[in-house]
Scaffold this motif. Structure first.
Motif, PDB file in Angstrom:
ATOM      1  N   VAL A  99      -2.062  -6.485   2.505  1.00 54.61           N
ATOM      2  CA  VAL A  99      -0.852  -5.987   3.127  1.00 54.61           C
ATOM      3  C   VAL A  99      -1.160  -5.948   4.538  1.00 54.61           C
ATOM      4  CG1 VAL A  99       0.519  -3.952   3.381  1.00 54.61           C
ATOM      5  CG2 VAL A  99      -0.424  -4.688   1.071  1.00 54.61           C
ATOM      6  N   ILE A 157       7.993  -1.292   9.304  1.00 57.03           N
ATOM      7  CA  ILE A 157       6.734  -0.603   8.993  1.00 57.03           C
ATOM      8  C   ILE A 157       6.539  -0.780   7.315  1.00 57.03           C
ATOM      9  CG2 ILE A 157       6.788   1.218  10.630  1.00 57.03           C
ATOM     10  CD1 ILE A 157       7.969   3.081   8.676  1.00 57.03           C
ATOM     11  N   THR A 158       5.118  -0.610   7.208  1.00 54.05           N
ATOM     12  CA  THR A 158       4.655  -0.723   5.937  1.00 54.05           C
ATOM     13  C   THR A 158       3.639   0.449   5.918  1.00 54.05           C
ATOM     14  OG1 THR A 158       4.907  -2.855   5.491  1.00 54.05           O
ATOM     15  CG2 THR A 158       3.445  -1.784   3.949  1.00 54.05           C
ATOM     16  N   ILE A 159       3.515   1.475   4.721  1.00 48.93           N
ATOM     17  CA  ILE A 159       2.496   2.567   4.741  1.00 48.93           C
ATOM     18  C   ILE A 159       1.619   2.296   3.842  1.00 48.93           C
ATOM     19  CG2 ILE A 159       2.435   4.928   4.786  1.00 48.93           C
ATOM     20  CD1 ILE A 159       5.110   5.341   5.854  1.00 48.93           C
ATOM     21  N   VAL A 160       0.367   2.147   4.185  1.00 50.45           N
ATOM     22  CA  VAL A 160      -0.727   1.810   3.140  1.00 50.45           C
ATOM     23  C   VAL A 160      -1.407   3.224   2.811  1.00 50.45           C
ATOM     24  CG1 VAL A 160      -3.026   0.534   2.967  1.00 50.45           C
ATOM     25  CG2 VAL A 160      -1.063  -0.771   3.801  1.00 50.45           C
ATOM     26  N   HIS A 161      -1.826   3.390   1.766  1.00 53.34           N
ATOM     27  CA  HIS A 161      -2.555   4.584   1.436  1.00 53.34           C
ATOM     28  C   HIS A 161      -3.830   4.384   0.351  1.00 53.34           C
ATOM     29  CE1 HIS A 161      -0.044   4.375  -1.847  1.00 53.34           C
ATOM     30  NE2 HIS A 161       0.935   4.364  -1.230  1.00 53.34           N
ATOM     31  N   ARG A 163       6.088  -6.371  12.874  1.00 51.78           N
ATOM     32  CA  ARG A 163       5.450  -5.883  11.625  1.00 51.78           C
ATOM     33  C   ARG A 163       4.459  -4.877  11.685  1.00 51.78           C
ATOM     34  NH1 ARG A 163       5.997  -8.612   6.261  1.00 51.78           N
ATOM     35  NH2 ARG A 163       5.573  -6.496   5.928  1.00 51.78           N
ATOM     36  N   THR A 223      -2.989   2.108  -2.490  1.00 55.02           N
ATOM     37  CA  THR A 223      -2.318   0.898  -2.204  1.00 55.02           C
ATOM     38  C   THR A 223      -3.225  -0.209  -3.050  1.00 55.02           C
ATOM     39  OG1 THR A 223      -1.158   1.500  -0.138  1.00 55.02           O
ATOM     40  CG2 THR A 223      -1.949  -0.929  -0.573  1.00 55.02           C
ATOM     41  N   ILE A 224      -2.607  -1.119  -3.607  1.00 52.34           N
ATOM     42  CA  ILE A 224      -3.534  -2.254  -4.494  1.00 52.34           C
ATOM     43  C   ILE A 224      -3.731  -3.565  -3.254  1.00 52.34           C
ATOM     44  CG2 ILE A 224      -3.508  -3.969  -6.218  1.00 52.34           C
ATOM     45  CD1 ILE A 224      -2.148  -1.663  -7.980  1.00 52.34           C
TER      46      ILE A 224
END
Ligand SMILES: NC(=O)C1=CN([C@@H]2O[C@H](COP(=O)(O)OP(=O)(O)OC[C@H]3O[C@@H](n4cnc5c(N)ncnc54)[C@H](OP(=O)(O)O)[C@@H]3O)[C@@H](O)[C@H]2O)C=CC1
Ligand SMILES: NC(=O)C1=CN([C@@H]2O[C@H](COP(=O)(O)OP(=O)(O)OC[C@H]3O[C@@H](n4cnc5c(N)ncnc54)[C@H](OP(=O)(O)O)[C@@H]3O)[C@@H](O)[C@H]2O)C=CC1
Lengths: 315, 315
Positions: free
Chosen positions: B223, B210-214, B185, B217-218
């Motif tokens: 996350v 994949i996870t994309i945080v920006h 992950r 993002t809360i």
């Protein structure tokens, strides 16, 4: 005990009807076509190779939908034996034809033809399927590159390039059902160029926090369980079970899978990637299969064609 | 109580040294350049506009690094007042020049120039920065499109188009440190075209989930805590704290932030997006700033240039 004579209102359905929403969009497009008809009639060219029954059916449906909203459609049918060069020559001819605002090459093409050489020959401005590399690139890079125009991702109609139809349809279903995307956790199952990847990018542009699950993901179930919004685009009948979902998740089921149904006349039935019966009760909202994403794909194709015609005419 | 006279071995460091790994890669490239020199000398053209001290420093470093490995570098310096057309004309001239295998436009450009019109003018085959739309598109679509060649994402040197340098450097750091990516992950913080998005796509090609945080993002912290691999590419000094990390996570810190340091001669110090001192003890591996991703970016630029020369010559 109620003694009222009027029957109780049915519980509000949590089903997102792609059938109803696509009808609404087609009606809007018909109004639009009629309002621009003194300037332009949008035109869609459809290239069909061979006689696969599914391809024939899709092409028939697309032409019929065009006629209903007021788009001219032009069909070009070829035998299985057509050469790659003949197709590319036709594409180039259509690229130059001012009556044609969208060019659709019905896939799959026979094995002797390199599919993406044909689809990449379509001019990006007429690529209403949104599969041209330059349109794909814009979907990845539109937002932050130096000098780029800021896009309004909340209004996909306003985006000045073509976005793939099925992904666009998924977003439209969420928007027209009042589902907030911004700030949500979205898990997309599947990462194809056709659905999974572009819908992930669209959700990202709408400020969801995206996770992309695929066949090599370990413990997909526990990843999916973190999602406020689940998009399933896998191609495995009823893979997503109710214990994969967070209570109150919104589920968009892109999958179309044929399963044996000896009790039916056709002998088969279409089901999604989500076990609808099991999951419906746990979801805030969910799309059925059929009648969910499917009809949206065609509606978005029509919309891309109309937008293309409007952009050419500067309206 | 130990009475041995040799001091105990230092604990194995969990730091990933970009300085050491990039040196290793530059040495490999020097051997490669020398082995192909009877056929071709790779050439990099560097376009510099104005006199920003950081741009001057980067260009100087890049030219020096070229010389060390045996790449010819050609500098084209312009005043702030250069027009967009002059730059595009130069790019076109370099596109046609067989001695030039890579063209680098040092960014940022002055405000009167639309950056991506200049970078898009670079021929995709010479776009060693990997920012051309067609190279971006290949990064998204290479894997599943009809007729596409299957890529070996485990060997980035073998990929037949240019990939952005910093993202490529991140993957190389993981690979050369023995970090398994497949099935992991990965959370990427940041979604820019330059770093966050392409590194996410590369991790996906390597079968991470994949996870994309920006910035929207809360609860980014919770996350990030799900990640086996964290890539931070934000531009916020020490944003990622130790309680953002899962025990044993691998952290690649792309951020370069200048913070006041009155006690130093320069008056400032460079730090990453990760609070290194707090996080080091919790990580399986972590890159420092400076000395982590930074030197890899130049090493990947050199590698792209050498690969470009080899591809032109069919070697
Ligand atoms: N409603 C509509 O209009 C449309 C519906 N569809 C339907 O959507 C579905 C997906 O289509 P498409 O994207 O073209 O299909 P593809 O076969 O191209 O992609 C399927 C994706 O699902 C992933 N996958 C496969 N098995 C698993 C698994 N066990 N767990 C998690 N992920 C898995 C694959 O991963 P990997 O990359 O690792 O192989 C791949 O990324 C199909 O059922 C198709 O019929 C498609 C287009 C339009
Ligand atoms: N080592 C090297 O060689 C290189 C280092 N860098 C460094 O890497 C860093 C990132 O560079 P770059 O990608 O170009 O920067 P950008 O400014 O283009 O992108 C920053 C990203 O971080 C996101 N972000 C901002 N604030 C937050 C937050 N509070 N929480 C989560 N995400 C946030 C932004 O989100 P949103 O999209 O929502 O605005 C954006 O996607 C910088 O420090 C830069 O100096 C860059 C290139 C090379």
């Amino acid at each position: 005990m109620s003694t009222s004579s009027t029957p109780p209102a049915p519980p509000p359905s949590n089903r997102i009807s792609g059938t109803a929403i696509s009808k609404e969009i087609r009606a809007e497009l018909a109004v639009e076509c009629s309002s621009i008809k003194s300037t332009v009639t949008p035109g869609l060219a459809v290239i069909l190779v061979g006689s696969r029954p599914d391809s024939l059916a899709y092409v028939r449906m697309k032409k019929k939908a065009c006629a209903e909203v007021g788009i001219d459609s032009f069909g070009y049918d070829y035998p299985e034996t057509v050469t790659q060069q003949e197709l590319i020559d036709k594409v180039n001819e259509l690229n130059a034809d001012p009556k044609v605002h969208g060019i659709l090459v019905q896939l799959p093409l026979p094995n002797h033809i390199v599919e993406n050489l044909v689809t990449s020959a379509v001019h990006p401005d007429k690529d209403v399927d949104g599969l041209h590399p330059l349109n794909c690139a814009k979907l990845v890079t539109a937002q932050t590159h130096g000098g780029s125009v800021k896009m309004n991702w909340k209004d996909l109609k306003s985006i000045p390039f073509h976005i793939a139809c099925t992904p666009q349809g998924c977003i439209e279903l969420l928007d027209r059902s009042g589902v907030e995307i911004e700030g949500k956790r979205a898990v997309v199952i599947g990462r194809s160029n056709l659905v999974g990847m572009p819908v992930s990018l669209l959700l990202n542009h709408r400020n969801a926090t995206i996770t992309i699950v695929h066949s090599r993901t370990i413990d997909a179930q526990s990843v999916v369980r973190t999602a406020d919004i689940v998009i399933a685009a896998v191609g495995r009948a009823k893979m997503v079970k109710s214990d994969w979902l967070k209570e109150g998740a919104v589920v968009i089921d892109v999958g179309i899978n044929s399963v044996d149904a000896p009790d039916t006349k056709k002998g088969y039935r279409l089901v999604g990637d989500v076990d609808f019966d099991e999951c419906e009760g746990k979801c805030e909202k969910i799309t059925p299969v059929p009648g969910g994403v499917g009809p949206m794909t065609i509606a978005m194709l029509l919309r891309n064609t109309v937008n293309s015609a409007k952009r050419v005419c500067g309206i």
